[in-house]
Design a protein around this motif. Structure first.
Motif, PDB file in Angstrom:
ATOM      1  N   ALA A  12      11.685   0.295 -19.018  1.00  7.70           N
ATOM      2  CA  ALA A  12      11.875   1.519 -18.227  1.00  7.70           C
ATOM      3  C   ALA A  12      12.026   1.225 -16.743  1.00  7.70           C
ATOM      4  O   ALA A  12      11.212   1.633 -15.921  1.00  7.70           O
ATOM      5  CB  ALA A  12      10.702   2.479 -18.457  1.00  7.70           C
ATOM      6  N   PRO A  13      13.080   0.536 -16.339  1.00  7.90           N
ATOM      7  CA  PRO A  13      13.232   0.168 -14.932  1.00  7.90           C
ATOM      8  C   PRO A  13      13.529   1.341 -14.009  1.00  7.90           C
ATOM      9  O   PRO A  13      13.369   1.229 -12.802  1.00  7.90           O
ATOM     10  CB  PRO A  13      14.407  -0.818 -14.954  1.00  7.90           C
ATOM     11  CG  PRO A  13      15.192  -0.430 -16.157  1.00  7.90           C
ATOM     12  CD  PRO A  13      14.184   0.015 -17.171  1.00  7.90           C
ATOM     13  N   GLY A  14      13.988   2.481 -14.545  1.00  6.68           N
ATOM     14  CA  GLY A  14      14.240   3.634 -13.690  1.00  6.68           C
ATOM     15  C   GLY A  14      15.689   3.814 -13.297  1.00  6.68           C
ATOM     16  O   GLY A  14      15.979   4.222 -12.172  1.00  6.68           O
ATOM     17  N   VAL A  15      16.625   3.541 -14.215  1.00  9.67           N
ATOM     18  CA  VAL A  15      18.045   3.636 -13.894  1.00  9.67           C
ATOM     19  C   VAL A  15      18.430   5.077 -13.541  1.00  9.67           C
ATOM     20  O   VAL A  15      19.060   5.323 -12.513  1.00  9.67           O
ATOM     21  CB  VAL A  15      18.905   3.132 -15.070  1.00  9.67           C
ATOM     22  CG1 VAL A  15      20.393   3.235 -14.725  1.00  9.67           C
ATOM     23  CG2 VAL A  15      18.562   1.691 -15.414  1.00  9.67           C
ATOM     24  N   THR A  16      18.082   6.037 -14.389  1.00  5.42           N
ATOM     25  CA  THR A  16      18.506   7.417 -14.159  1.00  5.42           C
ATOM     26  C   THR A  16      17.867   7.998 -12.905  1.00  5.42           C
ATOM     27  O   THR A  16      18.532   8.685 -12.121  1.00  5.42           O
ATOM     28  CB  THR A  16      18.157   8.287 -15.379  1.00  5.42           C
ATOM     29  OG1 THR A  16      18.830   7.771 -16.533  1.00  5.42           O
ATOM     30  CG2 THR A  16      18.586   9.726 -15.156  1.00  5.42           C
ATOM     31  N   THR A  17      16.596   7.730 -12.690  1.00  9.13           N
ATOM     32  CA  THR A  17      15.937   8.228 -11.479  1.00  9.13           C
ATOM     33  C   THR A  17      16.581   7.638 -10.237  1.00  9.13           C
ATOM     34  O   THR A  17      16.824   8.347  -9.243  1.00  9.13           O
ATOM     35  CB  THR A  17      14.436   7.892 -11.513  1.00  9.13           C
ATOM     36  OG1 THR A  17      13.849   8.501 -12.663  1.00  9.13           O
ATOM     37  CG2 THR A  17      13.738   8.394 -10.268  1.00  9.13           C
ATOM     38  N   SER A  18      16.886   6.347 -10.285  1.00  9.70           N
ATOM     39  CA  SER A  18      17.568   5.708  -9.155  1.00  9.70           C
ATOM     40  C   SER A  18      18.943   6.312  -8.938  1.00  9.70           C
ATOM     41  O   SER A  18      19.349   6.572  -7.792  1.00  9.70           O
ATOM     42  CB  SER A  18      17.695   4.198  -9.407  1.00  9.70           C
ATOM     43  OG  SER A  18      16.431   3.590  -9.552  1.00  9.70           O
TER      44      SER A  18
END
Length: 275
Positions: A12-18
């Motif tokens: 869950a690296p945070g692609v969509t949030t980024s």
């Protein structure tokens, strides 16, 4: 301008949030638009995250497969876009920050084989003819299967990586696989862990172009539609996103100039790719 692909890895690296932070903070000149396309074959997150299910599933990528079969893809594409221009706290009248929501069920990805290719051409045309920027959210595995054509056709591909041991170990294989497919790859780092950008570059053997802070409270505004705190647009996350967007565009421009020195992209000519 630029077509930029963001890919992730496990953990869950945070692609969509980024991607959302970049969309809402992207510097736009008058008459230009920014489009974020959720092209994760595992399913999109914005409709039921940031937008809290308020729009149902009337919009999105899944509707384009039918349009493609009918030869109505271009018109259908623009009808599927949702205006997020006011989500940064400003009530703007201009529709300049747009979202193409992703599929709502991973099973729907099987019907999108030809859609990925048409989308890649569509994004290139939008960039070349209108000067709009396109940001593609490929999720954790979208850069490596049939949807990987979107990464191939982008001006630049970035892997979103948290600088933790777990995420770095997961990212190594993904970075190598993406390099094999598109050529050179860069990193957008989420600064959660103890490793500085130089160490991340050494481990992954690719450059860290930009860094976003690890800010769970602010991130939840984008990922889950949490109540937006006061001065959210001036938060460290959004300030860093503004800086990062400029760095990503610069990286994309440098890569395009190197791979396409005669300017075929801008002229609408054949797209070439590193191997």
């Amino acid at each position: 301008m630029a077509v930029i692909a963001l890919a992730g890895c496990s953990g869950a690296p945070g692609v969509t949030t980024s991607a959302l932070a970049l969309l809402l903070s992207w510097p736009l000149e008058a008459g230009r638009r920014m489009i974020l396309a959720e092209c994760d074959p595992d399913g999109g997150a914005v409709l039921h995250g940031l937008l809290q299910g308020t729009l149902g599933d009337r919009y999105g990528l899944r509707n384009l497969s039918v349009a493609a079969r009918k030869g109505e893809f271009s018109d259908a594409f623009w009808r599927q876009l949702i205006d997020l221009s006011g989500e940064d706290g400003k009530q703007e009248a201009v529709r300049d920050r747009l979202l193409l929501p992703g599929i709502t069920d991973p099973a729907q990805a099987a019907s999108l084989g030809q859609v990925w290719k048409i989308l890649a051409q569509m994004f290139r045309g939008i960039e070349a003819e209108s000067g709009h920027d396109v940001l593609i959210d490929l999720g954790r595995r979208g850069a490596y299967g049939p949807s990987g054509v979107l990464a191939e056709q982008a001006d630049a591909a970035f892997v979103v990586v948290r600088n933790t041991l777990r995420c770095l170990q997961a990212a190594e294989g993904r970075v190598r696989a993406l390099e094999e497919r598109v050529g050179d790859v860069s990193v957008l780092m989420i600064n959660e862990g103890p490793y500085p950008a130089g160490e991340v570059q050494r481990v992954l053997q690719v450059p860290v172009i930009a860094t976003l802070p690890y800010a769970p409270k602010d991130a939840r505004v984008l990922s889950d539609g949490a109540e937006q705190p006061r001065h959210f647009t001036r938060s460290p996350l959004m300030k860093a996103a503004r800086t990062s967007s400029t760095l990503l565009v610069q990286r994309a421009a440098m890569r395009r100039a190197r791979l396409d020195p005669r300017g075929l992209h801008a002229a609408g000519g054949e797209v070439t790719h590193a191997r």
